[in-house]
Scaffold this active site. Structure first.
Site, PDB file in Angstrom:
ATOM      1  N   ALA A  73      13.108 -46.234  43.943  1.00 50.22           N
ATOM      2  CA  ALA A  73      14.372 -46.948  44.146  1.00 50.22           C
ATOM      3  C   ALA A  73      15.358 -46.695  43.017  1.00 50.22           C
ATOM      4  O   ALA A  73      16.557 -46.970  43.163  1.00 50.22           O
ATOM      5  CB  ALA A  73      14.107 -48.455  44.266  1.00 50.22           C
ATOM      6  N   ASN A  74      14.876 -46.168  41.887  1.00 45.59           N
ATOM      7  CA  ASN A  74      15.744 -45.956  40.731  1.00 45.59           C
ATOM      8  C   ASN A  74      16.578 -44.686  40.888  1.00 45.59           C
ATOM      9  O   ASN A  74      16.093 -43.681  41.417  1.00 45.59           O
ATOM     10  CB  ASN A  74      14.915 -45.843  39.445  1.00 45.59           C
ATOM     11  CG  ASN A  74      14.324 -47.164  39.023  1.00 45.59           C
ATOM     12  OD1 ASN A  74      14.889 -48.204  39.309  1.00 45.59           O
ATOM     13  ND2 ASN A  74      13.184 -47.124  38.345  1.00 45.59           N
ATOM     14  N   HIS A  75      17.810 -44.749  40.449  1.00 43.64           N
ATOM     15  CA  HIS A  75      18.691 -43.582  40.403  1.00 43.64           C
ATOM     16  C   HIS A  75      19.143 -43.388  38.955  1.00 43.64           C
ATOM     17  O   HIS A  75      19.230 -44.345  38.189  1.00 43.64           O
ATOM     18  CB  HIS A  75      19.930 -43.797  41.278  1.00 43.64           C
ATOM     19  CG  HIS A  75      19.639 -43.810  42.738  1.00 43.64           C
ATOM     20  ND1 HIS A  75      20.388 -43.114  43.648  1.00 43.64           N
ATOM     21  CD2 HIS A  75      18.669 -44.438  43.460  1.00 43.64           C
ATOM     22  CE1 HIS A  75      19.917 -43.315  44.874  1.00 43.64           C
ATOM     23  NE2 HIS A  75      18.878 -44.115  44.776  1.00 43.64           N
ATOM     24  N   THR A  76      19.439 -42.148  38.616  1.00 42.48           N
ATOM     25  CA  THR A  76      19.966 -41.897  37.283  1.00 42.48           C
ATOM     26  C   THR A  76      21.351 -42.514  37.128  1.00 42.48           C
ATOM     27  O   THR A  76      22.145 -42.517  38.074  1.00 42.48           O
ATOM     28  CB  THR A  76      20.046 -40.386  36.978  1.00 42.48           C
ATOM     29  OG1 THR A  76      20.555 -40.211  35.662  1.00 42.48           O
ATOM     30  CG2 THR A  76      20.927 -39.663  37.980  1.00 42.48           C
ATOM     31  N   THR A  91      25.409 -41.272  40.573  1.00 38.82           N
ATOM     32  CA  THR A  91      24.061 -41.798  40.779  1.00 38.82           C
ATOM     33  C   THR A  91      23.401 -41.211  42.016  1.00 38.82           C
ATOM     34  O   THR A  91      22.241 -41.509  42.298  1.00 38.82           O
ATOM     35  CB  THR A  91      24.106 -43.334  40.935  1.00 38.82           C
ATOM     36  OG1 THR A  91      24.903 -43.664  42.085  1.00 38.82           O
ATOM     37  CG2 THR A  91      24.670 -43.994  39.694  1.00 38.82           C
TER      38      THR A  91
END
Length: 211
Positions: free
Chosen positions: A82-85, A91
């Protein structure tokens, strides 16, 4: 008699909404201990699909849940997929779509990983609580309904709210230390059964002297 078998998928006769969860886990990156149950009248058996979200193989993180945990309906584990940069100018995960946007290299996404999500033993997670990626919840903790748990939770503490905050410890420090030392959840089931009175009635001396 030494209690129900942890290998029985539905330990309450005639009630299929409460399941011993480990019997419904198929993914190697999800581990669930004996006697941990999930209760959901809609489709408890679909926990792996409905309650563990953004769990992509290429990220490599695990969900580890201990023994004797109580998981209420709609508790959700958001995994590192679920994490994006957010250090780049966008993102958006361009690389995973390939076709000129990258070669499928997911190292950038992996770099955002916060590690495995770990739930200790004898943890109670309330209805619709959300556990964020990489969180560790200590043994004996209580997670209130509708919590959003974004940081580690200490053993035998009670947390509520969004973001979840500790409201108090369940017991005094010396009691917590004794419980963490005894690790009753790792006792043979025969020993647990013999000492249920001490476990369920808060008999600390009984726990110390259990045989």
């Amino acid at each position: 008699m030494f209690g129900p078998s942890p290998d029985n998928p539905t330990p309450l006769p005639g009630i299929d909404q409460l399941i011993f969860l480990k019997n419904f886990i198929t993914r190697p990156d999800i581990e669930v201990g004996d006697f941990t149950y999930y209760d959901d009248e809609d489709d408890a058996a679909a926990f792996e699909r409905r309650n563990v979200l953004y769990h992509y193989d290429f990220v490599g993180d695990k969900l580890i849940i201990g023994k004797f945990c109580s998981l209420a309906k709609d508790c959700t584990f958001l995994m590192n997929g679920a994490n994006h940069t957010f250090t780049a100018f966008s993102t958006f995960p361009f690389a995973i779509f390939q076709n000129g946007w990258g070669d499928g290299d997911v190292m950038q996404l992996k770099s955002q990983s916060r590690g495995d999500t770990v739930v200790g033993n004898d943890v109670w997670i309330g209805m619709a609580a959300t556990i964020m990626p990489g969180v560790t919840i200590g043994d004996g903790a209580i997670i209130g309904a509708h919590c959003v748990v974004a940081k580690d939770v200490a053993p035998y503490s009670i947390v509520v709210g969004n973001p979840a905050r500790e409201v108090r410890k369940r017991f005094e420090a010396d009691i917590v230390a004794t419980l963490l030392k005894t690790k009753w959840w790792d006792w043979p089931i025969e020993k647990i059964t013999r000492n249920l009175e001490a476990i369920t009635n808060g008999d600390l001396d009984g726990m110390r002297n259990a045989v």
